[in-house]
Design a protein around this motif. Structure first.
Motif, short mmCIF file in Angstrom:
data_model
loop_
_atom_site.label_atom_id
_atom_site.label_comp_id
_atom_site.label_asym_id
_atom_site.label_seq_id
_atom_site.Cartn_x
_atom_site.Cartn_y
_atom_site.Cartn_z
N GLY A 193 1.27 -1.03 -0.53
CA GLY A 193 0.45 -0.14 -0.06
C GLY A 193 0.65 0.93 0.14
N PRO A 194 1.76 1.37 0.76
CA PRO A 194 2.65 2.72 0.82
C PRO A 194 3.26 2.36 -0.16
N VAL A 195 3.90 1.38 -1.26
CA VAL A 195 4.52 1.73 -2.34
C VAL A 195 3.07 2.48 -3.15
N ILE A 196 2.35 2.28 -3.64
CA ILE A 196 1.28 2.22 -4.21
C ILE A 196 0.91 3.67 -4.13
N LEU A 197 1.01 4.28 -2.88
CA LEU A 197 -0.05 5.76 -2.54
C LEU A 197 2.05 6.27 -2.80
N GLY A 198 3.34 6.13 -2.80
CA GLY A 198 3.98 7.06 -3.32
C GLY A 198 4.07 6.61 -5.01
N VAL A 199 4.13 5.80 -5.70
CA VAL A 199 4.00 5.78 -6.94
C VAL A 199 2.61 6.56 -7.55
N SER A 200 1.29 6.37 -6.42
CA SER A 200 0.11 7.20 -7.21
C SER A 200 0.52 8.98 -7.41
N THR A 201 1.42 9.56 -6.10
CA THR A 201 1.62 10.53 -5.62
C THR A 201 2.46 11.35 -6.64
N PHE A 202 3.89 10.44 -7.08
CA PHE A 202 4.14 10.91 -8.02
C PHE A 202 3.97 10.83 -9.09
N LEU A 203 2.72 9.93 -9.55
CA LEU A 203 2.45 10.45 -10.97
C LEU A 203 1.80 11.77 -11.07
N GLY A 204 0.47 11.85 -9.63
CA GLY A 204 -0.43 13.25 -9.96
C GLY A 204 1.00 14.14 -9.63
N LYS A 205 1.85 14.44 -8.71
CA LYS A 205 2.49 15.19 -9.14
C LYS A 205 2.87 15.52 -10.44
N VAL A 206 3.61 14.74 -11.30
CA VAL A 206 3.67 14.85 -12.62
C VAL A 206 2.29 15.60 -13.57
N VAL A 207 1.50 14.99 -13.67
CA VAL A 207 0.11 15.68 -14.01
C VAL A 207 0.41 17.19 -13.45
N ASP A 208 0.11 17.41 -12.24
CA ASP A 208 0.14 18.61 -11.49
C ASP A 208 1.56 19.70 -12.65
N TRP A 209 2.64 19.02 -12.37
CA TRP A 209 3.45 19.80 -12.76
C TRP A 209 2.94 20.06 -14.77
N LEU A 210 2.91 19.49 -15.15
CA LEU A 210 2.44 19.55 -16.78
C LEU A 210 1.04 20.21 -17.13
N VAL A 211 0.52 20.48 -16.28
CA VAL A 211 -0.68 21.45 -16.06
C VAL A 211 0.26 22.89 -15.35
N ASP A 212 0.97 22.49 -14.60
CA ASP A 212 1.45 24.36 -14.43
C ASP A 212 2.13 24.80 -15.20
N ALA A 213 3.26 23.62 -15.46
CA ALA A 213 4.14 24.52 -17.01
C ALA A 213 3.27 24.82 -18.21
N GLN A 214 1.82 24.29 -18.58
CA GLN A 214 0.70 24.05 -19.91
C GLN A 214 1.17 23.47 -20.17
N LEU A 215 1.94 22.17 -20.37
CA LEU A 215 2.57 21.62 -21.09
C LEU A 215 1.53 19.75 -21.58
N LEU A 216 0.25 19.98 -20.68
CA LEU A 216 -0.66 18.63 -20.79
C LEU A 216 -0.77 18.97 -22.16
N PRO A 217 -1.33 19.59 -23.25
CA PRO A 217 -1.71 19.28 -24.32
C PRO A 217 -0.31 18.18 -24.97
N LEU A 218 0.97 17.72 -24.70
CA LEU A 218 1.99 17.92 -25.48
C LEU A 218 1.66 16.04 -25.25
N LEU A 219 0.73 15.63 -23.94
CA LEU A 219 0.38 14.35 -23.69
C LEU A 219 -0.24 13.36 -25.13
N SER A 220 -1.44 14.12 -26.18
CA SER A 220 -1.89 14.10 -27.23
C SER A 220 -1.13 13.69 -28.65
N VAL A 221 0.25 13.93 -28.39
CA VAL A 221 1.29 14.00 -29.47
C VAL A 221 1.77 12.54 -28.77
#
Length: 542
Positions: A195-223
């Protein structure tokens, strides 16, 4: 008793591996989509800001009767600490909270466990996943998608240790206690370690998405996403990452943009409209009907052959997808629950939820669909006009080849592709689409015919409906025609009908059945032979 056909060439490489992985992930999510929608509607209606939220003040006066009982209303919402650094997110309790925290992940775990090791695997998967959920106290979708199949696989390996070695009369005792003890151990491991390991992975992936949004890079996922859709490589991303992270975002903000990255119908409808006006031959003739299926039915794969017949249009899909993502990112658009299938109807239902922003959010989502469709349409039209003369000169069976290539990419038959073949009148029977003569395979009574495909829905359901109607017109009403997943075949079917690429797998699951391979689920000439097979058998028994 089994039809014979040349072995289909089995593709290899990384693409096929990702396809299989994506198919497995979607196999855990898709059968449970109804539960996600049910949770979404309950949230939409009964939370304080929902359509029936006006009842909460009245409920307080009545001692908590009504909505308050459904969502555990206590003035507003309960905020639960989730991470060691003190970060929190709001979570509704009552019916809404437990459904997303426990019910949905456990359904996913059970489905994944059954896919690996049947009912026994599903039970142990649920026990083990419960430990992961309680150990993290968040919607543990990613953990369920990992722990569920893993627990079932461990159960399968455990059973192999004493297979054939249990004394008669002790089978039930050994099976129940071994599964119970293993489930207990895996639940404990899930609570303290997994559980704690997956929680860490989920938190990391969530922060990646937040970073993409903050940096306005989320549209690059369409590539990545748009070409992946055409090649059927998107399920691993969509169901393995976007859906779990999106549901966590819903818990925090009431909606998620991640549900619209892959499901936005704008790029597909834009492409099909461009082919409707500027395409040539069969592609142009079939595009209007395909547009209706894609936009309202949500079957996105129906536009994939059009993109493959003119690969440069994938650039238009990327541009359209990025436009839609950018619109939602800048204007804060999103969905309250996954839109599956990606129909404009499903998108509307998920966008108009009060927690997501109601009609204001719906307008943003509609704008993202319109802009994505417009950009894709304009670029595709430009590409088609530029090559119009060459396409007219080269027009042959290129679109038919693109349909075949799409099915090869998917690795299985498709009702959408069958519909395209029928509408373009290019559904010539393949040499391998064969069945022995009716009298040669009618030895056993035919009472149950099963259409089988990977998921047990879509293609097989449509094929079963076609054959059911043909049998009814022939006056045969005592044959049960159903559809199911190949993995669920239990050997009780008298006749199993599959797409050619799946016949080998179906034969292994149901070796004593008559197996019929078809190339076109919607309009196969083999159906007439099956009807004649049943009719001839009925005459012999009179």
């Amino acid at each position: 008793m089994t039809t014979t056909s040349p072995a289909a060439t089995k593709p290899g490489g990384l693409r096929v591996g990702v396809q299989r992985f994506g198919t497995f992930l979607s196999g855990m999510i898709m059968p449970n989509i109804a539960a996600f929608i049910a949770w979404g509607f309950i949230t939409m209606l009964f939370i304080a800001v929902g359509w029936l939220g006006w009842w909460h003040p009245v409920s307080d006066l009545l001692g908590g009767f009504g909505n308050a009982d459904l969502v555990g209303w206590e003035g507003a919402m309960t905020t639960l600490a989730q991470t060691e650094d003190g970060a929190t997110f709001p979570q509704y309790v009552g019916l809404v909270g437990p459904m997303v925290t426990y019910l949905l992940p456990l359904l996913i775990a059970n489905t994944g466990g059954r896919m690996i090791y049947g009912e026994r695997g599903g039970v142990v998967a649920v026990i083990a996943t419960m430990g992961v959920i309680v150990g993290t106290n968040i919607p543990m979708f990613l953990g369920a998608m990992i722990m569920g199949p893993l627990a079932a696989w461990i159960t399968k390996q455990m059973d192999k240790l004493w297979e054939g070695k249990i004394r008669p009369g002790f089978e039930m005792l050994v099976n129940n206690f071994s599964a119970g003890i293993l489930g207990m151990l895996l639940a404990i491991i899930g609570f303290f370690v997994f559980g704690p390991v997956i929680l860490g992975v989920s938190t990391f992936l969530g922060k990646v998405v937040d970073w993409l949004v903050d940096a306005q890079l989320l549209p690059l996922l369409s590539v990545v996403v748009e070409p992946a859709k055409v090649l059927f490589l998107n399920n691993a991303i969509n169901h393995g990452v976007f859906t779990p992270l999106g549901l966590q975002q819903v818990e925090e903000t009431g909606k998620s943009i991640l549900f619209l990255i892959e499901a936005n119908p704008g790029p597909g409808i834009g492409l099909l409209l461009a082919f409707s006006f500027f395409g040539v031959g069969a592609a142009k003739a079939s595009a209007p009907g395909a547009a209706i299926i894609q936009f309202f039915g949500g079957i996105h794969e129906i536009y994939f052959p059009y993109a493959l017949s003119k690969p440069i249009t994938i650039i238009a899909l990327i541009a359209g997808g990025a436009t839609g993502v950018t619109t939602n990112m800048l204007l804060n658009g999103g969905l309250a629950f996954p839109a599956a299938p990606g129909s404009i109807i499903a998108v509307t239902a998920a966008a108009v939820a009060p927690a997501a922003g109601g009609f204001a959010n719906l307008l943003v989502v509609y704008l993202s669909v319109v802009l994505a469709a417009t950009v894709t349409f304009l670029l595709t039209a430009a590409f088609l006009r530029a090559s119009h003369k060459r396409d007219l000169e080269a027009e042959g069976d290129t679109f038919g080849d693109a349909i075949a290539q799409t099915e090869a990419n998917k690795g299985k038959s498709s009702a959408a592709m069958d519909a395209l073949r029928t509408s373009t009148a290019s559904a010539a029977p393949a040499a391998t689409d064969a069945v022995p003569s009716a009298t040669a395979v009618a030895a056993a009574p035919i009472e149950r015919i099963v259409f089988a495909c990977d998921a047990g829905m879509g293609s097989s359901a449509m094929g079963a409906s076609v054959l059911r109607n043909k049998l009814k017109k022939a006056g045969i009403e005592d044959v049960n025609v159903t559809n199911q997943a190949i993995a669920n075949l239990d050997g009780t079917a008298d006749v199993v009908i599959t797409q050619q690429q799946l016949t080998e797998r179906a034969t292994a699951k149901s070796p004593n059945s008559v197996h019929v391979s078809v190339d076109n689920f919607m309009n196969s000439p083999r159906y007439e032979e099956v009807v004649e097979m049943v009719r001839a058998q009925r005459k012999d028994t009179e």
